[in-house]
Write an enzyme that holds these catalytic residues in place. Structure first.
Site: not given
Length: 270
Positions: A36, A52, A54, A68, A82, A164, A201, A204
């Site tokens: 994330t 984001d 995803r 999120k 997480g 991440s 990343d 994400s």
């Protein structure tokens, strides 16, 4: 006779056990990637949060457009990275407690109150609740921004990143953040930070969600930027009927039929 108390200093007695288990083929636990990018920054009049959209399940994208940024109160929001279930239920639980606190005191909740409830709850479970949070809001003391780690530690900074993709997002903040930014500047910076996480990343991706919190109200910008919209394919991959032949055909009736035989004798009701 050996002492029952551990000596002071570092204890490496488990390293021999870990090597033994690894030689037997038992994999050692690894750090879990949060997958994330969530950020937040303070500007002149309030807070801008970003995330984001995803959601991953291992190496599989489970949801391309999940939300999120979670509700805590009218002027407080919390971004979660997480384990999706942990972030959702922890924030919902704390939101309920904050509302009860508001009804009990008769005052608007402070951001530090929600932060304290979250960190105490996470510390109680010693990191087994996989929730890395960015908490932001505006109260009587002004705009407040915190990060809360899964073990319960917290930071209070003018701009924060978690997840991440946090390193890519932090690079954008370090080079572009400045005090007393306007709403448009802060929103543009948060969008650039989330986009850096999306494109650098693998955990994400998809769209950019943003939330602007000021003393006058909260504005939730769902799918504020869509950098990964699917375009129409250039070619049509259609095949005419009968292109692929089959060698045998078997048709089975899935509806079970039964035959009922009536009995002539009357039932004894005496």
């Amino acid at each position: 006779m050996n002492s029952v108390h551990r000596p002071s200093g570092f204890d490496f007695s488990n390293s021999i056990r870990n090597h033994f288990l690894a030689d037997k083929g038992l994999p050692l636990p690894k750090a879990t990637s949060t997958g994330t990018t969530i950020v937040g920054c303070i500007f002149k009049d309030g807070i801008v949060l970003g995330a984001d959209t995803r959601a991953t399940e291992g190496h599989i994208v489970a949801d391309k457009n999940c939300e999120k940024i979670h509700y805590i109160s009218e002027s407080i929001r919390c971004c979660g990275a997480g384990t999706a279930a942990d972030t959702e239920f922890v924030t919902a639980n704390i939101s309920s407690n904050v509302e009860l606190h508001t009804l009990s005191t008769g005052r608007k909740p402070r951001v530090v109150t929600a932060m304290t409830l979250l960190k105490q709850h996470l510390f109680r479970y010693q990191g087994h609740i996989g929730a890395a949070l960015v908490l932001g809001g505006v109260d009587v003391t002004g705009p407040q921004l915190f990060t809360i780690h899964p073990h319960g530690s917290t930071d209070k900074l003018p701009y924060v990143t978690m997840g991440s993709g946090s390193l890519a997002a932090m690079a954008v903040f370090e080079s572009g953040w400045k005090p007393d930014m306007t709403r448009e500047q802060a929103l543009q910076l948060v969008t650039a930070a989330i986009s850096a996480g999306i494109f650098n990343d693998l955990g994400s991706g998809s769209n950019v969600d943003a939330c602007v919190i000021t003393a006058t109200g909260t504005e939730m910008l769902r799918n504020f930027v869509k950098p990964n919209e699917r375009v129409e394919k250039e070619r049509k991959y259609t095949f005419r009927r009968g292109t692929t032949a089959w060698k045998s055909e078997s048709i089975r009736n899935l509806i079970v039929t039964e035959q009922v035989t009536p009995v002539s004798e009357a039932m004894d009701v005496s």
